[in-house]
Enzyme design. Structure first.
Site, PDB file in Angstrom:
ATOM      1  N   GLU A  35     -28.188   4.809 -22.297  1.00  0.00           N
ATOM      2  CA  GLU A  35     -27.566   6.132 -22.346  1.00  0.00           C
ATOM      3  C   GLU A  35     -26.853   6.224 -23.689  1.00  0.00           C
ATOM      4  OE1 GLU A  35     -24.284   6.883 -19.693  1.00  0.00           O
ATOM      5  OE2 GLU A  35     -24.370   9.039 -20.055  1.00  0.00           O
ATOM      6  N   ARG A 262     -26.830  -9.198 -14.722  1.00  0.00           N
ATOM      7  CA  ARG A 262     -26.255  -8.974 -16.032  1.00  0.00           C
ATOM      8  C   ARG A 262     -25.750 -10.299 -16.583  1.00  0.00           C
ATOM      9  NH1 ARG A 262     -21.542  -5.632 -14.828  1.00  0.00           N
ATOM     10  NH2 ARG A 262     -20.433  -7.590 -15.026  1.00  0.00           N
ATOM     11  N   LYS A 272     -17.330  -0.110 -21.597  1.00  0.00           N
ATOM     12  CA  LYS A 272     -17.050   0.889 -22.614  1.00  0.00           C
ATOM     13  C   LYS A 272     -15.580   1.297 -22.616  1.00  0.00           C
ATOM     14  CE  LYS A 272     -20.800   2.538 -22.686  1.00  0.00           C
ATOM     15  NZ  LYS A 272     -22.066   3.154 -22.329  1.00  0.00           N
TER      16      LYS A 272
END
Length: 561
Positions: A35, A262, A272
RNA sequence: UCAUCCGUUGUGUAAUGGGAGCACACAAGACUUUGAUUCUUGUCGUAUAGGUUCGAAUCCUAUCGGAUGAACCA
């Protein structure tokens, strides 16, 4: 010929099985779907290496697809940064795609679902919808709008698209199962109204598709064979497949979502929000601060693409929880830089030495090998003179036999130069040593082949000629966090673990050959570590970032004793 | 306490019913004009308990432990 044992990770096993079951190799296609709402970090790097690595391995195309379905968060700036980072890592995508390329198709398919009675417009507030959602252990309840007529749904959906409604007034929902044990199947939202300009479609749309409705269909449109994502999307797989069922046509490739764990790196955070907090709180200077785990930060720190790819390769891919020690990443950058970084001399913590028997005005330009592991790297000249700097920690008045460095009455080799002997030292009024007087052995010059030059002395020191030295700003970095997993403590905020000493700025004295160094050049300061030229460098001032130190067994010895 | 997934040396990962291997880390030694690099050697592991099988890290059951799941985010 010995049989090679091939070891595959579980995703490769899945691909191999599919190949055996009849997939053609030419049908294989992967994608990396970021994204564009922020900068890529080391976690993304693993995913990039996974997907593009598989592409290389199977000769399959890999699309770079921007998942741009939320105009509130996404910007062109991030698209550009992401493309740069993927390229820098050394990968080439087959085609550059955007989820927004498919807005028309997605809309048409949504209309189809409405017509089939599989989707409806819900006109409740999000709070009411949340209440009806139930909990993991209790079934949800149906929306009062769930059984609207197809005509009404169609009209409302068209109205939504035409911009007739405010944000939050209506959404399109898939009609699935409000009692499913999978919360995502409880009539998930497919479209919401967002009166926001999109970085690519501008104001063409005011309804935007949600992730679940977009992702699998985008994979399908692109005919991606394997869609790999992280474990938190495992629950989404059922929905991914349900949506695919609605549009799939026999004969096409049906994309397969599979999930992997992950990769977590110790001593860092990657979310983020937290990274932003570090930037805005001025804990670091920017998104590409060399202490940041962003790809741009690693690049500025001096990491090489090869080292990051090798790292991703070694840590592999699996489904179990993990915390990979950042020292493994450091190992890989050392490993690569050791092969490619030219060796130079620089003194970071200077102590002046004077060679009392070296003529005052004399200077020599000595030969220095650029890389002992690479003959082709050749030689350069370094200036030698009467007054030199060595590291403070390389001299002691007295020391035991394990100290291979300079002490009073002791000898040491100056790298590429002469053997010297410390005769005396002078101190300031506080007792600090400020100068060491030495004598040198004129016949011991490195490479001269003389008997004296072949003498073995235990220690070799790096040095720099004071009058020729190039002053430089040196930025020494340490880990940003003191805790190996700063954001996993329930009762403590990750900011509590910020290392207050993660940056130290000093002035270093370097051999003059470094005058020509360019931004992003990487070198080894012998006996210290790897450094690279920071973009803050100007024609007046050269700035070096410390990438990583050399392995230091001496430090271990001194610590343990 | 409902659903899904996951437990292999200190860390990461491999072994897909038949050799518990590899990398890092750690330790010892050799070499060395970087206490670096390189080379040699070594220490340490299948969560627990049952079961199936000639044979189980692998299959089954239970237990224990962990992760994930209720955004008009992706």
């Amino acid at each position: 010929m010995s049989e090679e044992r091939v070891s595959l990770n579980f995703l490769e096993h899945i691909i191999e099985e599919d190949l055996e079951k009849g997939y053609q190799k030419a049908q294989l296609r992967f994608r990396f779907p970021p994204e564009p709402n922020g900068y890529l970090h080391i976690g993304h790097a693993s995913s990039i290496c996974l997907n593009f690595g598989l592409g290389l391995k199977y000769g399959a195309p890999v699309n770079l697809r921007f998942d741009d379905t939320n105009p509130a968060k996404e910007e062109q700036e991030f698209v550009d940064a992401i493309k740069r980072d993927v390229e820098w890592l050394g990968y080439q995508w087959d085609t550059e795609r955007y989820a927004s390329d498919y807005f028309d198709q997605l809309y048409d398919w949504a209309v189809l679902l409405i017509e089939q009675g599989k989707a409806y417009i819900d006109s409740q507030s999000s709070e009411d919808m949340a209440k009806q959602k139930g909990t993991p252990t209790e079934a949800g309840s149906e929306s009062p709008f769930r059984n609207r007529s197809v005509e009404e749904n169609l009209a409302l959906f068209e109205g939504m698209k035409a911009g007739k409604f405010e944000e939050g007034t209506h959404v399109l929902r898939a009609k699935i199962d409000m009692a499913s044990s999978n919360m995502l199947m409880r009539d998930p939202i497919m479209y919401r109204i967002l009166h926001k300009a999109h970085h690519r479609t501008n104001t063409d749309w005011c309804i935007y598709p949600m992730y679940d409705w977009t992702h699998g269909e985008s994979d399908y449109i692109e005919q991606v064979s394997h869609s790999f994502c992280t474990l938190e999307f495992a629950m989404h797989r059922e929905l991914y497949n349900w949506f695919l069922d609605q549009v799939y046509e026999e004969g096409n490739m049906r994309p397969k979502q599979r999930e992997f764990a992950r990769r977590n790196l110790s001593h860092t955070v990657v979310s983020k929000r937290k990274l932003l907090q570090l930037v805005e709180g001025n804990v670091v200077s920017s998104w590409d601060d060399p202490r940041m785990p962003t790809i741009s930060g690693l690049r500025r720190r001096g990491y090489t693409p090869e080292s990051i790819r090798n790292f991703a390769d070694t840590i592999g891919i699996a489904k179990r929880e993990n915390l990979i020690d950042v020292s493994l990443l450091e190992f890989h950058v050392r490993d690569h830089l050791n092969k490619v970084a030219p060796r130079v001399m620089g003194v970071l913590n200077p102590l002046k030495i004077v060679l009392t028997n070296y003529p005052e005005e004399q200077e020599e330009w000595l030969d220095a090998e650029n890389n002992p592991g690479d003959e082709a790297a050749g030689f350069r000249k370094v200036p030698f003179s009467r007054e030199l700097y060595i590291e403070k920690e390389d001299f002691k008045e007295e020391a035991n036999r394990k100290f291979f460095r300079l002490k009073l009455g002791g000898e040491v080799r100056l790298k590429n130069g002469y053997i010297i002997k410390a005769e005396s030292c002078t101190k300031d009024t506080n007792g600090n040593i400020i100068e060491v007087q030495c004598t040198y052995d004129p016949k011991s010059k490195s490479g001269s082949g003389s008997e004296e030059s072949l003498r073995k002395v235990k220690g070799t020191l790096h040095w720099v000629s004071i009058k020729h030295a190039l002053e430089a700003e040196i930025r020494l970095y340490d880990r940003l966090f003191t805790d190996e997993s700063p954001d996993t403590h329930k009762d403590k905020d990750f900011m509590e673990f910020v290392n207050p000493d993660s940056l130290e700025v000093i002035t270093g004295y370097l051999e003059p050959s470094l005058k020509n160094a360019r931004i992003e050049d990487r070198v080894q300061f012998q006996r210290i570590g790897y450094f690279c030229v920071d973009p803050d460098t100007t024609s007046e001032k050269i700035v070096f970032n410390k990438t990583v130190g050399l392995r230091d067994t001496w430090a271990k010895i001194t610590q343990s004793s």
